[in-house]
Every structure is written in C-alpha cells, then in structure tokens.
Motif scaffolding. Structure first.
Motif, PDB file in Angstrom:
ATOM      1  N   SER A 304       0.827  -1.206   0.000  1.00 54.71           N
ATOM      2  CA  SER A 304       0.000   0.000   0.000  1.00 54.71           C
ATOM      3  C   SER A 304       0.857   1.249   0.000  1.00 54.71           C
ATOM      4  CB  SER A 304      -0.911   0.019   1.236  1.00 54.71           C
ATOM      5  OG  SER A 304      -1.589   1.256   1.356  1.00 54.71           O
ATOM      6  N   THR A 305       0.311   2.320  -0.586  1.00 54.67           N
ATOM      7  CA  THR A 305       0.933   3.629  -0.428  1.00 54.67           C
ATOM      8  C   THR A 305       0.784   4.064   1.032  1.00 54.67           C
ATOM      9  OG1 THR A 305      -1.161   4.589  -1.183  1.00 54.67           O
ATOM     10  CG2 THR A 305       0.615   4.414  -2.792  1.00 54.67           C
ATOM     11  N   ASP A 306       1.774   4.780   1.514  1.00 57.05           N
ATOM     12  CA  ASP A 306       1.764   5.274   2.893  1.00 57.05           C
ATOM     13  C   ASP A 306       1.005   6.599   2.923  1.00 57.05           C
ATOM     14  OD1 ASP A 306       2.224   5.616   5.554  1.00 57.05           O
ATOM     15  OD2 ASP A 306       4.342   6.145   5.350  1.00 57.05           O
ATOM     16  N   CYS A 307      -0.255   6.533   2.540  1.00 59.47           N
ATOM     17  CA  CYS A 307      -1.044   7.756   2.410  1.00 59.47           C
ATOM     18  C   CYS A 307      -1.693   8.121   3.736  1.00 59.47           C
ATOM     19  CB  CYS A 307      -2.113   7.567   1.330  1.00 59.47           C
ATOM     20  SG  CYS A 307      -3.313   6.255   1.677  1.00 59.47           S
ATOM     21  N   PRO A 308      -2.047   9.380   3.894  1.00 62.86           N
ATOM     22  CA  PRO A 308      -2.753   9.767   5.120  1.00 62.86           C
ATOM     23  C   PRO A 308      -4.160   9.148   5.090  1.00 62.86           C
ATOM     24  CG  PRO A 308      -1.981  11.681   3.866  1.00 62.86           C
ATOM     25  CD  PRO A 308      -1.831  10.504   2.994  1.00 62.86           C
ATOM     26  N   LEU A 309      -4.648   8.595   6.161  1.00 69.28           N
ATOM     27  CA  LEU A 309      -4.000   8.499   7.464  1.00 69.28           C
ATOM     28  C   LEU A 309      -4.012   7.054   7.945  1.00 69.28           C
ATOM     29  CD1 LEU A 309      -5.788  11.569   9.079  1.00 69.28           C
ATOM     30  CD2 LEU A 309      -3.368  11.407   8.667  1.00 69.28           C
ATOM     31  N   GLY A 310      -4.687   6.148   7.211  1.00 74.00           N
ATOM     32  CA  GLY A 310      -4.935   4.828   7.748  1.00 74.00           C
ATOM     33  C   GLY A 310      -3.878   3.760   7.594  1.00 74.00           C
ATOM     34  N   PRO A 311      -3.262   3.595   6.408  1.00 72.00           N
ATOM     35  CA  PRO A 311      -2.396   2.435   6.191  1.00 72.00           C
ATOM     36  C   PRO A 311      -1.286   2.259   7.212  1.00 72.00           C
ATOM     37  CG  PRO A 311      -2.906   3.447   4.098  1.00 72.00           C
ATOM     38  CD  PRO A 311      -3.477   4.352   5.150  1.00 72.00           C
ATOM     39  N   THR A 316       2.270  -3.203   9.394  1.00 74.87           N
ATOM     40  CA  THR A 316       3.604  -3.143   9.976  1.00 74.87           C
ATOM     41  C   THR A 316       4.590  -3.484   8.861  1.00 74.87           C
ATOM     42  OG1 THR A 316       2.764  -3.857  12.126  1.00 74.87           O
ATOM     43  CG2 THR A 316       5.145  -4.032  11.766  1.00 74.87           C
ATOM     44  N   PRO A 317       5.302  -2.500   8.319  1.00 71.51           N
ATOM     45  CA  PRO A 317       6.138  -2.734   7.135  1.00 71.51           C
ATOM     46  C   PRO A 317       7.160  -3.845   7.350  1.00 71.51           C
ATOM     47  CG  PRO A 317       5.911  -0.390   7.545  1.00 71.51           C
ATOM     48  CD  PRO A 317       5.335  -1.088   8.731  1.00 71.51           C
ATOM     49  N   GLY A 318       7.251  -4.732   6.367  1.00 67.59           N
ATOM     50  CA  GLY A 318       8.198  -5.833   6.425  1.00 67.59           C
ATOM     51  C   GLY A 318       7.716  -7.013   7.256  1.00 67.59           C
ATOM     52  N   VAL A 319       6.594  -6.844   7.955  1.00 67.24           N
ATOM     53  CA  VAL A 319       6.051  -7.929   8.784  1.00 67.24           C
ATOM     54  C   VAL A 319       4.792  -8.510   8.156  1.00 67.24           C
ATOM     55  CG1 VAL A 319       5.116  -8.550  11.055  1.00 67.24           C
ATOM     56  CG2 VAL A 319       7.022  -6.921  10.882  1.00 67.24           C
ATOM     57  N   ASP A 320       3.768  -7.668   7.957  1.00 65.96           N
ATOM     58  CA  ASP A 320       2.525  -8.154   7.357  1.00 65.96           C
ATOM     59  C   ASP A 320       2.175  -7.421   6.064  1.00 65.96           C
ATOM     60  OD1 ASP A 320       1.686  -5.684   8.358  1.00 65.96           O
ATOM     61  OD2 ASP A 320       0.802  -6.585  10.152  1.00 65.96           O
ATOM     62  N   GLY A 321       3.089  -6.582   5.586  1.00 68.77           N
ATOM     63  CA  GLY A 321       2.843  -5.850   4.361  1.00 68.77           C
ATOM     64  C   GLY A 321       3.979  -4.899   4.051  1.00 68.77           C
ATOM     65  N   VAL A 322       3.759  -4.063   3.050  1.00 64.49           N
ATOM     66  CA  VAL A 322       4.781  -3.119   2.594  1.00 64.49           C
ATOM     67  C   VAL A 322       4.114  -1.766   2.375  1.00 64.49           C
ATOM     68  CG1 VAL A 322       6.521  -2.614   0.838  1.00 64.49           C
ATOM     69  CG2 VAL A 322       6.000  -5.001   1.420  1.00 64.49           C
ATOM     70  N   LEU A 323       4.786  -0.697   2.809  1.00 60.82           N
ATOM     71  CA  LEU A 323       4.338   0.669   2.551  1.00 60.82           C
ATOM     72  C   LEU A 323       5.299   1.336   1.579  1.00 60.82           C
ATOM     73  CD1 LEU A 323       3.352   1.877   6.146  1.00 60.82           C
ATOM     74  CD2 LEU A 323       1.800   1.286   4.280  1.00 60.82           C
ATOM     75  N   VAL A 324       4.750   2.057   0.601  1.00 54.61           N
ATOM     76  CA  VAL A 324       5.570   2.777  -0.379  1.00 54.61           C
ATOM     77  C   VAL A 324       5.100   4.231  -0.433  1.00 54.61           C
ATOM     78  CG1 VAL A 324       5.955   0.686  -1.730  1.00 54.61           C
ATOM     79  CG2 VAL A 324       4.057   2.208  -2.323  1.00 54.61           C
ATOM     80  N   PRO A 325       5.940   5.140  -0.898  1.00 49.46           N
ATOM     81  CA  PRO A 325       5.545   6.553  -0.960  1.00 49.46           C
ATOM     82  C   PRO A 325       4.331   6.780  -1.870  1.00 49.46           C
ATOM     83  CG  PRO A 325       7.925   6.322  -1.199  1.00 49.46           C
ATOM     84  CD  PRO A 325       7.352   4.948  -1.289  1.00 49.46           C
ATOM     85  N   VAL A 326       3.521   7.748  -1.506  1.00 46.96           N
ATOM     86  CA  VAL A 326       2.334   8.089  -2.295  1.00 46.96           C
ATOM     87  C   VAL A 326       2.745   8.587  -3.677  1.00 46.96           C
ATOM     88  CG1 VAL A 326       0.325   9.612  -2.427  1.00 46.96           C
ATOM     89  CG2 VAL A 326       1.026   8.665  -0.221  1.00 46.96           C
ATOM     90  N   GLY A 327       2.072   8.076  -4.696  1.00 48.96           N
ATOM     91  CA  GLY A 327       2.305   8.536  -6.061  1.00 48.96           C
ATOM     92  C   GLY A 327       3.554   8.006  -6.729  1.00 48.96           C
ATOM     93  N   ASP A 328       4.303   7.136  -6.055  1.00 48.83           N
ATOM     94  CA  ASP A 328       5.560   6.611  -6.596  1.00 48.83           C
ATOM     95  C   ASP A 328       5.308   5.263  -7.264  1.00 48.83           C
ATOM     96  OD1 ASP A 328       8.123   5.654  -7.088  1.00 48.83           O
ATOM     97  OD2 ASP A 328       8.958   6.501  -5.242  1.00 48.83           O
ATOM     98  N   GLY A 329       5.027   5.307  -8.562  1.00 44.76           N
ATOM     99  CA  GLY A 329       4.731   4.082  -9.291  1.00 44.76           C
ATOM    100  C   GLY A 329       5.897   3.121  -9.333  1.00 44.76           C
ATOM    101  N   ASP A 334       8.269  -2.020  -7.610  1.00 40.09           N
ATOM    102  CA  ASP A 334       9.363  -2.749  -6.957  1.00 40.09           C
ATOM    103  C   ASP A 334       8.846  -3.604  -5.803  1.00 40.09           C
ATOM    104  OD1 ASP A 334      11.180  -1.635  -8.691  1.00 40.09           O
ATOM    105  OD2 ASP A 334      11.858  -0.078  -7.290  1.00 40.09           O
ATOM    106  N   ALA A 335       7.924  -3.054  -5.009  1.00 37.30           N
ATOM    107  CA  ALA A 335       7.387  -3.802  -3.877  1.00 37.30           C
ATOM    108  C   ALA A 335       6.585  -5.007  -4.353  1.00 37.30           C
ATOM    109  CB  ALA A 335       6.517  -2.887  -3.019  1.00 37.30           C
TER     110      ALA A 335
END
Length: 402
Positions: A304-311, A316-329, A334-335
């Motif tokens: 998921s994108t690390d968008c405001p405010l929920g994700p 928990t990055p690297g544990v149950d998912g991955v967060l990436v910067p907003v708008g960074d395709g 890559d993720a």
C-alpha cells in the motif's frame, strides 16, 4: 441499552455501510440496536443483515413509492450542509424525516456516520441521549466551509470518533471542542467464514470505488512492470465507479488485456481476496483502509501507499505488508515484484497478517465503545460545564476591549 446508528443509505455498498452493519451486529450481542437509513433505493440491503438489528428507512427512492410523488423530495435540503459532498442527494423531505425521527427517538445512544447526518444529530437529537459523531472521512477531506459548520455543530455533541489515532490528533489540534471527547476507534473487520489464502495463486487483487483518488491508474502502470517479468501473474480490480472506462482504456494502452481485469463490485470481498496472493492499494488518501484490513483477515500481505492516514496504523512494514511513498509508481512496482518473486516472504507475511488482523475483532472494539458510553454518561455534567464556560469566554472576547 438502546443504540441507534444513522446511515446515509444502508441499502448501498461501501466501506461506511459495511462497517456500520458490522458494528451494529456486534453491539446487538448485548444491546437493542437499530440502523436508521436516510435513503432507500432497493428492496433489500446488499450486505448480510443481522436479524437482531432493526432497519428503519426514512425516504424511499424506489420507483412507485409514495415518497417519489412528494413535492418536498424535489426541494433542496435546508438543514443538511450545502458544503457536504452528498448534499445533492438530500432534500427538504430528508430534513423533515430526520428531524421527526430524531425528536421522537428513545435511544440511549445515537451515533451518526457522516458529517451531514451528524449535523442532523446535533440539531435534532434528544439531549438526554448520548450523541456521538463518527468520522469515516478525514478532517482534511472536508472543505473549509464544511469544517466551519462542523466545528459549530460538533461542539454540541458528546463525542467525535475517528477511525485512526492520526486523524483524532488532527481534530484535537484544528477543531477545538471543549467538553467533547475526541478519540479513535478502528473499524470492526470480522474473521471471514472462508479458508485463508495459501499464497500460491498468481493473482494480485485490489478493491475500491473506481475514482481518481484511489489511483488505480498508478497500480495498472506498476503492474505492467510486473507483467513484463512475470507474465503468468494477473491483476484483478474489484469495484465500480466513474473511472471504469478510463481504466479500461489504460489497460488496453498498456497491452494488458487478459492480464489486468476490471471485475466489477463484489460484496463481500473476502472471498475474492482469499483467491489472491497479494492485495495492492495505490490510494492518495484513506481515512482507514478497510480493504487492507479485509485482505489481512484473509491471510494476504498488502502493498500500500503510505497515504494519510490509515495504512500506517494497519500495516507493519516488512512484517505483514509493505508501505511505499504516495504517487511513486516505481516504488509500488518494486514492492510488488519483490513479493511476486518470493513465495516464502509472501507466506510469512500472510501468516503475520492473520495474527495482526485480530485487533479488528468485534469483541475488543465493542468493549471500547461500551467503555466510552459509560465515561460519557458519567462525566456529562463536567463536560457540559466546560462547554458552557468556553461559550461564555468566546462571547466575552467579542464584547470586551483587548
């Protein structure tokens, strides 16, 4: 205890509708619960209805209903805020029906679920009841004009409940409400009655309303990079909305016909997520991120994108998912590629997601609401004094010289 939840349209589909039905069913284990739907457009709700929860529609929009012939249905709403996004769906008839129902409501607790409905609650809700505004949109998602009206009306309520701690902090900082509790309680996401994903399907799934803010275009572009290296993988996008044709054209332009598919709306969505190995979200903003929690309930890791405010409060990055910067395709691609190429990582993250998602169980969240009800009832007089004191201070500032 009698509890009433006020909903825009209980017969529709969407995150707020789903979470309201979930909360109502969980509260019904110990309380008398009803959902009041401002509007009705079909015979039966799309979501499964708990028989213990009463459903009370106020304005019937079905063809041939008496309400459709009522001239007040074509008059603009006067009480519902004109700056609210749903304003055009409301009318003078909705205003009057809401007022009539709330003035005779015998509930001990009344919970509104969107800004305009919360204004109804503040204007017409009985003072003897605990009146609580839920916010399923973020503070910053409201325009300046609407925020001004909400600040006046929310000051008359007992509590404002957001879905994330981050949004609660924004409300406390930017909308001071003396005597009003402002706190966060996450949405209920029940355990689905299906086996979790085993992480072997070559499927990436996504779900949500097909609107620009969900950035499915960014996800399709990112998936094009995945498809170039792993052509056996497919992307399934679930949802309906005004962006469907544009997204369909984009899929064709990227040469992804047959690999990226618009699947239409599905409810419940968990059965579809359980057939995927990754769930992706490219949203620009989320008030909570219901699909993320639903995916984790199915044992599926989320990118998921690390968008405001929920994700950031769900993953928990690297544990149950991955967060990436907003708008960074590129980061999104890559993720996805990292998880597509590593079945072991997908499996471990999926198992961690199942454990992490237990915090959305109905029981603990209902306990938090019940604790809130008890606190609000216990300190009602103290909060009332704070509210009146703040009101007099504002008046004095206006009339006294500096």
């Amino acid at each position: 205890m009698k509890i009433t939840l006020l909903l825009h349209n209980a017969y529709g589909i969407g995150g707020t509708v789903r979470t309201t039905w979930n909360l109502a069913a969980a509260l019904a284990d110990h309380h008398d619960v009803e959902i009041v739907s401002m509007l009705r457009h079909r015979a039966r709700p799309r979501f499964e209805v708990d028989p213990r929860v009463r459903l009370v529609p106020l304005v019937d929009l079905r063809e041939g209903s008496p309400d459709m012939a009522d001239p007040r249905l074509r008059e603009p709403a006067v009480v519902f805020p004109a700056a609210e996004k749903r304003y055009r769906q409301y009318s003078r008839l909705t205003d009057l029906r809401a007022e009539e129902h709330l003035r005779r409501c015998a509930a001990d607790v009344i919970i509104g679920t969107r800004p305009g409905i919360n204004v109804y609650l503040a204007r017409f809700g009985p003072r003897r009841a605990l009146r609580i505004a839920q916010e399923h949109l973020t503070h910053d998602a409201h325009g300046k004009r609407l925020r001004g009206e909400l600040a006046r009306r929310y000051a008359e309520l007992d509590a404002v409940v957001t879905t994330t701690e981050a949004d609660a902090a924004v409300y406390r900082a930017r909308m001071p409400l003396p005597g009003v509790r402002v706190l966060a309680v996450p949405n209920i996401v029940p355990e689905p009655p299906i086996p979790p994903s085993d992480g072997t399907a070559t499927v990436i799934a996504a779900a949500g309303r097909l609107v620009r803010g969900k950035r499915f275009d960014l996800l399709i572009d990112a998936f094009a990079q995945v498809s170039a290296k792993y052509p056996e993988w497919t992307l399934r996008i679930y949802g309906a909305g005004p962006e469907r044709e544009r997204l369909k054209e984009l899929i064709g332009e990227r040469g992804l016909e047959g690999q990226a598919r618009l699947m239409g709306a599905r409810s419940p969505i968990e059965a579809e997520f359980a057939q995927a190995s990754i769930v992706a979200s490219a949203s620009s903003a989320e008030s909570f991120g219901m699909t993320l929690a639903e995916a984790m309930r199915c044992g599926v890791p989320v990118v998921s994108t690390d968008c405001p405010l929920g994700p950031a409060e769900i993953i928990t990055p690297g544990v149950d998912g991955v967060l990436v910067p907003v708008g960074d395709g590129g980061a999104l691609a890559d993720a996805l590629l990292e998880l597509v190429s590593d079945a072991t990582a997908r499996r471990h993250m999926g198992q961690a997601a199942l454990v992490s998602a237990r915090r959305f169980d109905p029981g603990p969240i209902v306990e938090r609401y019940e604790h809130l009800f008890a606190e609000l009832a216990g300190d009602r007089h103290v909060r009332g004094w704070r509210r009146h004191s703040a009101r007099w201070r504002r008046r004095l500032r206006r009339v006294l010289p500096r």
